[in-house]
Design a protein around this motif. Sequence first.
Motif, PDB file in Angstrom:
ATOM      1  N   ASP A 186       0.831  -1.191   0.000  1.00 52.47           N
ATOM      2  CA  ASP A 186       0.000   0.000   0.000  1.00 52.47           C
ATOM      3  C   ASP A 186       0.874   1.253   0.000  1.00 52.47           C
ATOM      4  O   ASP A 186       0.587   2.229  -0.708  1.00 52.47           O
ATOM      5  CB  ASP A 186      -0.908  -0.009   1.229  1.00 52.47           C
ATOM      6  N   GLN A 187       1.954   1.224   0.757  1.00 52.09           N
ATOM      7  CA  GLN A 187       2.859   2.370   0.786  1.00 52.09           C
ATOM      8  C   GLN A 187       3.483   2.599  -0.591  1.00 52.09           C
ATOM      9  O   GLN A 187       3.625   3.744  -1.038  1.00 52.09           O
ATOM     10  CB  GLN A 187       3.948   2.143   1.834  1.00 52.09           C
ATOM     11  N   ALA A 188       3.837   1.510  -1.273  1.00 56.64           N
ATOM     12  CA  ALA A 188       4.388   1.635  -2.622  1.00 56.64           C
ATOM     13  C   ALA A 188       3.366   2.241  -3.579  1.00 56.64           C
ATOM     14  O   ALA A 188       3.714   3.034  -4.466  1.00 56.64           O
ATOM     15  CB  ALA A 188       4.848   0.271  -3.129  1.00 56.64           C
ATOM     16  N   SER A 189       2.093   1.882  -3.411  1.00 62.69           N
ATOM     17  CA  SER A 189       1.062   2.421  -4.303  1.00 62.69           C
ATOM     18  C   SER A 189       0.879   3.919  -4.085  1.00 62.69           C
ATOM     19  O   SER A 189       0.659   4.673  -5.045  1.00 62.69           O
ATOM     20  CB  SER A 189      -0.265   1.682  -4.089  1.00 62.69           C
ATOM     21  N   TRP A 190       0.965   4.387  -2.850  1.00 69.46           N
ATOM     22  CA  TRP A 190       0.891   5.827  -2.582  1.00 69.46           C
ATOM     23  C   TRP A 190       2.078   6.551  -3.221  1.00 69.46           C
ATOM     24  O   TRP A 190       1.917   7.607  -3.843  1.00 69.46           O
ATOM     25  CB  TRP A 190       0.872   6.091  -1.082  1.00 69.46           C
ATOM     26  N   MET A 191       3.267   5.986  -3.047  1.00 67.24           N
ATOM     27  CA  MET A 191       4.463   6.613  -3.621  1.00 67.24           C
ATOM     28  C   MET A 191       4.378   6.670  -5.140  1.00 67.24           C
ATOM     29  O   MET A 191       4.796   7.655  -5.759  1.00 67.24           O
ATOM     30  CB  MET A 191       5.711   5.839  -3.194  1.00 67.24           C
ATOM     31  N   ALA A 192       3.849   5.604  -5.741  1.00 65.55           N
ATOM     32  CA  ALA A 192       3.755   5.570  -7.203  1.00 65.55           C
ATOM     33  C   ALA A 192       2.819   6.648  -7.728  1.00 65.55           C
ATOM     34  O   ALA A 192       2.946   7.079  -8.879  1.00 65.55           O
ATOM     35  CB  ALA A 192       3.282   4.189  -7.663  1.00 65.55           C
ATOM     36  N   ARG A 193       1.866   7.099  -6.885  1.00 67.62           N
ATOM     37  CA  ARG A 193       0.964   8.182  -7.280  1.00 67.62           C
ATOM     38  C   ARG A 193       1.552   9.545  -6.958  1.00 67.62           C
ATOM     39  O   ARG A 193       0.887  10.572  -7.101  1.00 67.62           O
ATOM     40  CB  ARG A 193      -0.386   8.020  -6.582  1.00 67.62           C
ATOM     41  N   GLY A 194       2.790   9.567  -6.466  1.00 69.87           N
ATOM     42  CA  GLY A 194       3.452  10.832  -6.175  1.00 69.87           C
ATOM     43  C   GLY A 194       3.175  11.374  -4.798  1.00 69.87           C
ATOM     44  O   GLY A 194       3.471  12.537  -4.511  1.00 69.87           O
ATOM     45  N   GLU A 195       2.605  10.547  -3.906  1.00 69.71           N
ATOM     46  CA  GLU A 195       2.298  10.983  -2.551  1.00 69.71           C
ATOM     47  C   GLU A 195       3.259  10.311  -1.575  1.00 69.71           C
ATOM     48  O   GLU A 195       3.177   9.109  -1.330  1.00 69.71           O
ATOM     49  CB  GLU A 195       0.851  10.659  -2.187  1.00 69.71           C
ATOM     50  N   PHE A 196       4.148  11.097  -1.027  1.00 67.39           N
ATOM     51  CA  PHE A 196       5.143  10.597  -0.086  1.00 67.39           C
ATOM     52  C   PHE A 196       4.791  11.162   1.284  1.00 67.39           C
ATOM     53  O   PHE A 196       4.953  12.352   1.535  1.00 67.39           O
ATOM     54  CB  PHE A 196       6.546  11.049  -0.499  1.00 67.39           C
ATOM     55  N   HIS A 197       4.265  10.317   2.147  1.00 67.82           N
ATOM     56  CA  HIS A 197       3.741  10.798   3.421  1.00 67.82           C
ATOM     57  C   HIS A 197       4.646  10.490   4.615  1.00 67.82           C
ATOM     58  O   HIS A 197       4.682  11.268   5.561  1.00 67.82           O
ATOM     59  CB  HIS A 197       2.351  10.210   3.670  1.00 67.82           C
ATOM     60  N   GLU A 198       5.316   9.370   4.603  1.00 67.13           N
ATOM     61  CA  GLU A 198       6.201   9.012   5.709  1.00 67.13           C
ATOM     62  C   GLU A 198       7.425   8.310   5.147  1.00 67.13           C
ATOM     63  O   GLU A 198       7.313   7.495   4.237  1.00 67.13           O
ATOM     64  CB  GLU A 198       5.508   8.088   6.710  1.00 67.13           C
ATOM     65  N   PRO A 199       8.599   8.580   5.685  1.00 64.28           N
ATOM     66  CA  PRO A 199       9.798   7.898   5.184  1.00 64.28           C
ATOM     67  C   PRO A 199       9.926   6.468   5.687  1.00 64.28           C
ATOM     68  O   PRO A 199      10.598   5.650   5.071  1.00 64.28           O
ATOM     69  CB  PRO A 199      10.937   8.767   5.710  1.00 64.28           C
ATOM     70  N   PHE A 200       9.275   6.146   6.807  1.00 67.81           N
ATOM     71  CA  PHE A 200       9.398   4.829   7.409  1.00 67.81           C
ATOM     72  C   PHE A 200       8.175   3.982   7.075  1.00 67.81           C
ATOM     73  O   PHE A 200       7.224   4.439   6.445  1.00 67.81           O
ATOM     74  CB  PHE A 200       9.535   4.961   8.938  1.00 67.81           C
ATOM     75  N   PHE A 201       8.224   2.744   7.514  1.00 69.02           N
ATOM     76  CA  PHE A 201       7.056   1.861   7.486  1.00 69.02           C
ATOM     77  C   PHE A 201       5.904   2.626   8.136  1.00 69.02           C
ATOM     78  O   PHE A 201       6.045   3.112   9.251  1.00 69.02           O
ATOM     79  CB  PHE A 201       7.406   0.602   8.285  1.00 69.02           C
ATOM     80  N   PHE A 202       4.753   2.739   7.454  1.00 66.82           N
ATOM     81  CA  PHE A 202       3.665   3.602   7.917  1.00 66.82           C
ATOM     82  C   PHE A 202       3.429   3.488   9.426  1.00 66.82           C
ATOM     83  O   PHE A 202       3.233   2.397   9.957  1.00 66.82           O
ATOM     84  CB  PHE A 202       2.356   3.252   7.200  1.00 66.82           C
ATOM     85  N   GLY A 203       3.456   4.647  10.117  1.00 64.99           N
ATOM     86  CA  GLY A 203       3.128   4.691  11.528  1.00 64.99           C
ATOM     87  C   GLY A 203       4.156   4.089  12.452  1.00 64.99           C
ATOM     88  O   GLY A 203       3.887   3.897  13.635  1.00 64.99           O
ATOM     89  N   GLN A 204       5.334   3.820  11.947  1.00 63.84           N
ATOM     90  CA  GLN A 204       6.347   3.081  12.712  1.00 63.84           C
ATOM     91  C   GLN A 204       7.648   3.869  12.654  1.00 63.84           C
ATOM     92  O   GLN A 204       8.188   4.094  11.573  1.00 63.84           O
ATOM     93  CB  GLN A 204       6.519   1.700  12.090  1.00 63.84           C
ATOM     94  N   SER A 205       8.158   4.275  13.784  1.00 62.07           N
ATOM     95  CA  SER A 205       9.315   5.178  13.813  1.00 62.07           C
ATOM     96  C   SER A 205      10.640   4.435  13.690  1.00 62.07           C
ATOM     97  O   SER A 205      11.641   4.809  14.309  1.00 62.07           O
ATOM     98  CB  SER A 205       9.296   5.984  15.117  1.00 62.07           C
ATOM     99  N   TYR A 206      10.665   3.381  12.933  1.00 63.42           N
ATOM    100  CA  TYR A 206      11.884   2.639  12.638  1.00 63.42           C
ATOM    101  C   TYR A 206      11.619   1.771  11.416  1.00 63.42           C
ATOM    102  O   TYR A 206      10.471   1.625  10.997  1.00 63.42           O
ATOM    103  CB  TYR A 206      12.312   1.763  13.823  1.00 63.42           C
ATOM    104  N   LEU A 207      12.653   1.242  10.815  1.00 66.41           N
ATOM    105  CA  LEU A 207      12.575   0.319   9.683  1.00 66.41           C
ATOM    106  C   LEU A 207      12.074   0.983   8.403  1.00 66.41           C
ATOM    107  O   LEU A 207      10.874   1.197   8.223  1.00 66.41           O
ATOM    108  CB  LEU A 207      11.693  -0.898  10.006  1.00 66.41           C
ATOM    109  N   LEU A 208      13.014   1.313   7.531  1.00 63.71           N
ATOM    110  CA  LEU A 208      12.656   1.905   6.245  1.00 63.71           C
ATOM    111  C   LEU A 208      12.113   0.836   5.290  1.00 63.71           C
ATOM    112  O   LEU A 208      12.701  -0.234   5.168  1.00 63.71           O
ATOM    113  CB  LEU A 208      13.880   2.572   5.627  1.00 63.71           C
ATOM    114  N   PRO A 209      11.007   1.105   4.611  1.00 63.23           N
ATOM    115  CA  PRO A 209      10.413   0.119   3.690  1.00 63.23           C
ATOM    116  C   PRO A 209      11.109   0.150   2.330  1.00 63.23           C
ATOM    117  O   PRO A 209      10.549   0.640   1.337  1.00 63.23           O
ATOM    118  CB  PRO A 209       8.959   0.579   3.597  1.00 63.23           C
ATOM    119  N   PHE A 210      12.316  -0.372   2.266  1.00 62.61           N
ATOM    120  CA  PHE A 210      13.086  -0.314   1.024  1.00 62.61           C
ATOM    121  C   PHE A 210      12.334  -0.954  -0.146  1.00 62.61           C
ATOM    122  O   PHE A 210      12.447  -0.502  -1.286  1.00 62.61           O
ATOM    123  CB  PHE A 210      14.432  -1.020   1.216  1.00 62.61           C
ATOM    124  N   GLU A 211      11.569  -2.020   0.137  1.00 61.50           N
ATOM    125  CA  GLU A 211      10.835  -2.664  -0.951  1.00 61.50           C
ATOM    126  C   GLU A 211       9.832  -1.704  -1.586  1.00 61.50           C
ATOM    127  O   GLU A 211       9.610  -1.733  -2.800  1.00 61.50           O
ATOM    128  CB  GLU A 211      10.100  -3.912  -0.441  1.00 61.50           C
TER     129      GLU A 211
END
Length: 449
Positions: free
Chosen positions: A39-64
Amino acid sequence: MNLRHTRLWLLGLFLVHAAVHLAGFQSVWLDSDQLVIADQASWMARGEFHEPFFFGQSYLLPFESYLAVPLIWLGVWPIAAVKAVAAASLYLPFVWAAWVLAGERPWAALGVAALFIGLHPEYTLSAGMPRGFIAGTALAWAGLWVLLRREGLPSAATLAIAAGVGFCTGSYMSIALMLPVLVWLPTRHQRGLAGLGLLVGFALFKAVGLFYKLHPDHIVHLFPRLFFKPGYLVHNIGVEEIRAAVFHLTALTGVVCALVLLPGSRPWQRRDVLPWVLCLGAVAAAIVLMVANNKIVEFNSKSPFFSVYRMMLPLPFLGVLLLGRRVGLAAAPRSGAVTAGAGALRVGLAGLVAVTVLTGVQLYRLMHVAPHMASLPSTVPPITFEWLQANCEEIGGWWRESKEPYFVLEGRNDALAYGCHGQYGVPVLQTNHERRTWLKDRFAQGVPR
């Protein structure tokens, strides 16, 4: 022995393994954490970048999620895109190392293949899941591979690559299991630059984390405070599943070390002892710290969806780095068509036959135990693609009939909240533990997406 044929044969084995693994398990089973990544990838693909980390989680970057965006632009389904990135992150380091080493030290290429085949099915199943772990591990591995293999890297390049490794390590601390290989950098200057780069990368990761200092309302899942105690070590190593996982992966790494010590293109020398002592000592210390903390016990026995193996994914990648160290490259053959002597030919053919047979045995075992593992209780419950599609179609029908801007899901069901939105375009907001905290205001204004 024709090294080109060796390479192609090993490549074929990896491709068969990947096809069976992905078709037999990863294309059937998924879970809510994977759907959050998609879901985070789908938001990014639409040009919406809301959080740098795994949604709602203050650690672990979602590199995938980041790496899957170009695939989504090409029309790939978001969950398929992040799964493809995770699969590539698992297989490519082993494939690349085997391909390169087949032209230098064929026994080392066979060692890479044997190392992968020796992995426990639970490891293979859990490693291929997009969770933010495996892609970060692969990126760090690639950086370390370049640092160890490329002679004459400019200082700026060494610093930048090491910073990238440090950035990945900040997100997923278990990557530290691979860092001791930097002791084999040829000069003190390079080792110093690498150490500085690691610190810079780690600092950059912490700087990214300032996002949540400025937006504390976005956090729904804090990382627990880590504690390291001798009592934890005694207790955790006494847990059968933890002990089995640690000993299994450590034993595989030990076998790799034995392979590395086989006679190569240059004789063993006394000066080689110190790097080995420093490297293996640091790895041992890292393993002890990994086991002696309060986090590793958060697992479900033999369930790949919340596996203890997720805490030590980088350990086999360390073995690949050890096998791929730059050893006497000047004397190594450079042509893929070099033919070995009769003795080496027999040994090489025997190795290929053994690796092929073991691959078949591993795949049989993998497919035999995978359905059973998927049925075990897990903190992150597994679901099937069919279940997700059927439920999202039903929710989508209710949502369209209601004429509301979004569908409110009472309570918590991460799979439906993130899966229906990311995969089927059905806007769902759950009332409990909603990771997309920034959506609440948007939905309150009647904006569905």
